[in-house]
Design a protein around this motif. Structure first.
Motif, short mmCIF file in Angstrom:
data_model
loop_
_atom_site.label_atom_id
_atom_site.label_comp_id
_atom_site.label_asym_id
_atom_site.label_seq_id
_atom_site.Cartn_x
_atom_site.Cartn_y
_atom_site.Cartn_z
N LYS A 188 9.59 -7.03 8.64
CA LYS A 188 9.06 -5.91 9.44
C LYS A 188 7.81 -5.34 8.78
CE LYS A 188 10.27 -1.11 10.54
NZ LYS A 188 11.33 -0.08 10.48
N TYR A 189 7.88 -5.07 7.47
CA TYR A 189 6.76 -4.46 6.79
C TYR A 189 5.68 -5.48 6.42
CZ TYR A 189 9.31 -0.09 6.66
OH TYR A 189 9.96 1.04 7.02
N GLU A 190 6.07 -6.73 6.26
CA GLU A 190 5.06 -7.77 6.05
C GLU A 190 4.23 -7.99 7.30
OE1 GLU A 190 7.33 -11.07 4.76
OE2 GLU A 190 7.55 -10.35 2.69
N ASN A 191 4.88 -7.90 8.50
CA ASN A 191 4.17 -8.03 9.77
C ASN A 191 3.20 -6.88 9.98
OD1 ASN A 191 5.51 -10.37 10.37
ND2 ASN A 191 7.13 -9.38 11.56
N GLU A 192 3.56 -5.67 9.49
CA GLU A 192 2.65 -4.54 9.61
C GLU A 192 1.37 -4.78 8.83
OE1 GLU A 192 4.57 -0.98 8.49
OE2 GLU A 192 5.97 -0.94 10.20
N ASP A 193 1.49 -5.40 7.65
CA ASP A 193 0.30 -5.75 6.87
C ASP A 193 -0.57 -6.77 7.59
OD1 ASP A 193 0.72 -4.06 4.84
OD2 ASP A 193 1.35 -5.55 3.36
N ALA A 194 0.12 -7.73 8.26
CA ALA A 194 -0.62 -8.79 8.96
C ALA A 194 -1.42 -8.23 10.12
CB ALA A 194 0.36 -9.85 9.47
N ASN A 247 0.82 -1.19 0.00
CA ASN A 247 0.00 0.00 0.00
C ASN A 247 0.86 1.25 0.00
OD1 ASN A 247 0.67 0.70 2.79
ND2 ASN A 247 -0.56 -1.11 3.32
N GLU A 248 0.23 2.42 -0.29
CA GLU A 248 0.98 3.66 -0.47
C GLU A 248 1.68 4.09 0.82
OE1 GLU A 248 -1.57 6.58 -2.07
OE2 GLU A 248 -1.99 5.50 -3.93
N GLU A 249 1.00 3.96 1.97
CA GLU A 249 1.59 4.40 3.23
C GLU A 249 2.85 3.58 3.55
OE1 GLU A 249 0.38 4.81 7.97
OE2 GLU A 249 -1.16 4.39 6.45
N ARG A 250 2.77 2.27 3.35
CA ARG A 250 3.93 1.43 3.63
C ARG A 250 5.04 1.66 2.60
NH1 ARG A 250 4.15 -5.09 3.60
NH2 ARG A 250 3.69 -4.67 1.43
N ASN A 251 4.65 1.87 1.33
CA ASN A 251 5.64 2.16 0.30
C ASN A 251 6.44 3.41 0.65
OD1 ASN A 251 4.57 0.02 -1.02
ND2 ASN A 251 3.48 1.19 -2.57
#
Length: 319
Positions: free
Chosen positions: A76-82, A2-6
Motif C-alpha cells: 500500500k505504501y510502496e504504491n503511494e511512492d510509485a 519519506n516523513e509524511e509516509r512514515n
C-alpha cells in the motif's frame, strides 16, 4: 521512507494496536523489538531505527503483531511512492562537464561526433569478418586433410587386394594374424576402459569430498550466532535461504561488507545466493528468523535464535 509516509504508517500501526487493547510492552514481547524502536515507528521517526534494512523488517513485524496483513500493508505504501510524479527530463541534456541541464537547446551532432559514435560498430564488423575468415580457413584445412587421407586409404586397399590375389596362403596367414591382433586390441581396450572408469569414480569421490562443508563450533552473543572456523572448499559455494511459515527479510554480505543479496523470501520459497571463492566469510541479517532455514552447500546451519525474530549469522571460512 519519506516523513509524511512514515507518519502515516506510525499512526495506522498505533491505532491498530489501541484497537486491540495492546501496549508497547505487549508488542515488544511478541516481536522481540525494543520498545524505543516501536515508539519511534509510531511517531514516524524512522531515523531512530538501526538502519534502512530494519525499517521494513520492523514495520512488517509490527503490522503482523497487531493483526494487519504485512504484505498488503507494505505494498500500500510502496504504491503511494510509485504514484509520486517524477520530473520531466525529456528536454534535458548532459554537457561535457557531466552536468545535466534541463530545458536548454541541445547542440546538433557534428560529423566528428557521428564518426566517433560509428567507430565501435565498424570495429565490431571488422572483428566479425576476421573471425569468419579464420573459421573458413580452419574448415578448409580439415577438409583437405580428410580428402588426402581417404585417397591414401583407397590406394592401400587396392594394393592389398592385388597381393591377396597373387598369394592365397599368405592371405590366410595374414587373416589369422589380424584376428589375433584384434583380440589383443579388444582386451587392451577393455582393460583401458575399466581403468578409466575406476579413475573417473575416484576423481568424482575426491571432488565430492572436497566440496563438503564442516561448520565446526559456534557461539551465541546477544542476537548473533558466530561460526569462527568453517572448513570450506577452495571454490565457489551456494547458500540456501528458505522461508517456512511466513515470509522472511534477509541481507547477505561478504566479510568485506559487499552485499551479495538483499530481499524478501516468500513463504515456502528458497533463495540461492552465490558465495565467491574470494570470500573469507559471510554475514547474514535476518528479519524473521523464526521462519527462516539456512544451509551452506547443502549443509544445514543451526541459527540458535532462541525464538528471537531479528537475528544475525556470522561465518568465517578456512579454505
Amino acid at each position: 521512507m519519506n516523513e509524511e509516509r512514515n507518519s502515516a504508517i506510525g499512526q495506522e500501526l498505533q491505532q491498530a494496536r489501541l484497537d486491540k487493547g495492546l501496549s508497547l510492552d505487549d508488542i515488544q514481547q511478541s516481536t522481540k523489538i525494543q520498545k524505543r524502536y516501536l515508539a519511534a515507528i509510531e511517531s514516524g521517526q524512522f531515523d531512530q531505527l538501526p538502519g534502512a534494512f530494519y525499517e521494513r523488517a520492523f514495520v512488517r513485524q509490527y503490522a503482523t503483531a497487531v493483526g494487519i496483513d504485512a504484505v498488503a500493508f507494505m505494498q500500500k505504501y510502496e504504491n503511494e511512492d510509485a504514484e509520486t510524479p517524477q520530473p520531466d527530463l525529456s528536454a534535458a541534456r548532459v554537457d561535457a562537464d557531466n552536468v545535466t541541464r534541463a530545458g536548454m537547446h541541445q547542440n546538433e551532432e557534428t560529423v566528428a561526433d557521428k564518426t566517433r559514435s560509428m567507430m565501435p560498430k565498424i570495429i565490431i564488423g571488422v572483428v566479425i569478418v576476421a573471425i569468419i575468415a579464420i573459421i573458413w580457413a580452419v574448415v578448409s584445412s580439415f577438409a583437405g586433410s580428410a580428402k588426402q587421407e581417404s585417397k591414401n586409404q583407397s590406394t592401400v586397399s587396392v594394393s592389398t587386394s592385388q597381393v591377396a590375389n597373387k598369394d592365397s596362403s599368405s592371405k590366410k596367414a595374414s587373416s589369422k594374424s589380424s584376428a589375433t591382433t584384434s583380440s589383443a586390441s579388444e582386451s587392451k581396450s577393455s582393460a583401458s576402459s575399466s581403468s578409466k572408469k575406476a579413475s573417473s569414480k575416484s576423481s568424482s569421490e575426491k571432488k565430492e569430498k572436497t566440496a563438503k562443508v564442516d561448520l565446526g563450533e559456534s557461539n551465541v552473543s546477544g542476537t548473533t550466532v558466530t561460526y569462527d572456523s568453517v572448513k570450506a572448499p577452495n571454490k565457489a559455494m551456494k547458500m540456501q535461504l528458505k522461508a517456512e511459515d511466513g515470509s522472511s527479510w534477509m541481507q547477505v554480505s561478504d566479510a568485506a561488507g559487499t552485499v551479495l543479496w538483499n530481499g524478501t523470501v516468500e513463504d515456502s520459497k528458497t533463495q540461492e545466493v552465490d558465495i565467491p571463492t574470494s570470500a573469507n566469510g559471510v554475514q547474514v541479517s535476518i528479519g524473521n528468523a523464526l521462519a527462516t532455514k539456512v544451509s551452506l552447500n547443502g549443509k544445514s546451519v543451526d541459527l540458535q535464535s532462541n525464538n528471537a525474530s531479528v537475528w544475525h549469522l556470522n561465518m568465517n571460512f578456512t579454505r
